[in-house]
Design an enzyme around this catalytic site. Sequence first.
Site, PDB file in Angstrom:
ATOM      1  CE  LYS A  15     -54.227 -62.111  39.893  1.00  0.00           C
ATOM      2  NZ  LYS A  15     -53.427 -62.510  41.015  1.00  0.00           N
ATOM      3  CG  MET A  40     -47.643 -72.187  35.673  1.00  0.00           C
ATOM      4  SD  MET A  40     -47.479 -73.450  36.925  1.00  0.00           S
ATOM      5  CE  MET A  40     -45.816 -73.137  37.453  1.00  0.00           C
ATOM      6  NE  ARG A  41     -48.612 -64.865  35.410  1.00  0.00           N
ATOM      7  CZ  ARG A  41     -47.398 -64.397  35.523  1.00  0.00           C
ATOM      8  NH1 ARG A  41     -46.879 -64.176  36.698  1.00  0.00           N
ATOM      9  NH2 ARG A  41     -46.691 -64.135  34.458  1.00  0.00           N
ATOM     10  CG  LEU A  42     -51.456 -66.563  43.542  1.00  0.00           C
ATOM     11  CD1 LEU A  42     -51.078 -65.619  44.676  1.00  0.00           C
ATOM     12  CD2 LEU A  42     -51.953 -67.882  44.094  1.00  0.00           C
ATOM     13  CG  ASN A  57     -54.205 -75.608  39.577  1.00  0.00           C
ATOM     14  OD1 ASN A  57     -53.997 -75.843  38.395  1.00  0.00           O
ATOM     15  ND2 ASN A  57     -53.274 -75.145  40.380  1.00  0.00           N
ATOM     16  CG  HIS A  59     -49.470 -78.296  43.294  1.00  0.00           C
ATOM     17  ND1 HIS A  59     -48.868 -77.212  42.693  1.00  0.00           N
ATOM     18  CD2 HIS A  59     -48.667 -78.675  44.312  1.00  0.00           C
ATOM     19  CE1 HIS A  59     -47.747 -76.942  43.352  1.00  0.00           C
ATOM     20  NE2 HIS A  59     -47.611 -77.815  44.327  1.00  0.00           N
TER      21      HIS A  59
END
Length: 147
Positions: A15, A40-42, A57, A59
């Site tokens: 990562k 869609m990723r931390l 972001n 949501h």
Amino acid sequence: MPCRYVLPREEYADKAAHEQAILNILRQHKTDFIALAGYMRLLGTVLLRTFPQKIVNIHPSLLPKYKGLNAIEQAVSQGDPELGVTIHYVDAGMDSGEIIAQQKVYIADLSQPLTAIEAQIHRIEHELYIQTLQKIFSTFSHSSSQL
């Protein structure tokens, strides 16, 4: 002219290496703010440390309810007619950053197709995201002009 880069995660050792490649491109373009949509990723420490409180972001729920994937489906399966949209700063957690803006969306008929409910939520997402980003950017612009 917009630039497009494709950096498949599987082509990097981990990562941190993937985020470093992203960061290198962002620096090349003198990026000072990131607005995520569908990432869609931390995010990891490479980007979070470089852009503290400068990554936002969107949501499709009223956070802290229904974090993560399939938030709308989660709400509908719980029979919750009060859905919504949240704009938040990104931190190391799952949809856990400081909330900037929220808008409730009441869905009277939860038995309608999920795609119809998602369309209603996404319409509000797009409107709220633009409004919120405009406010954030005008604040940055105003504070920069006073330096």
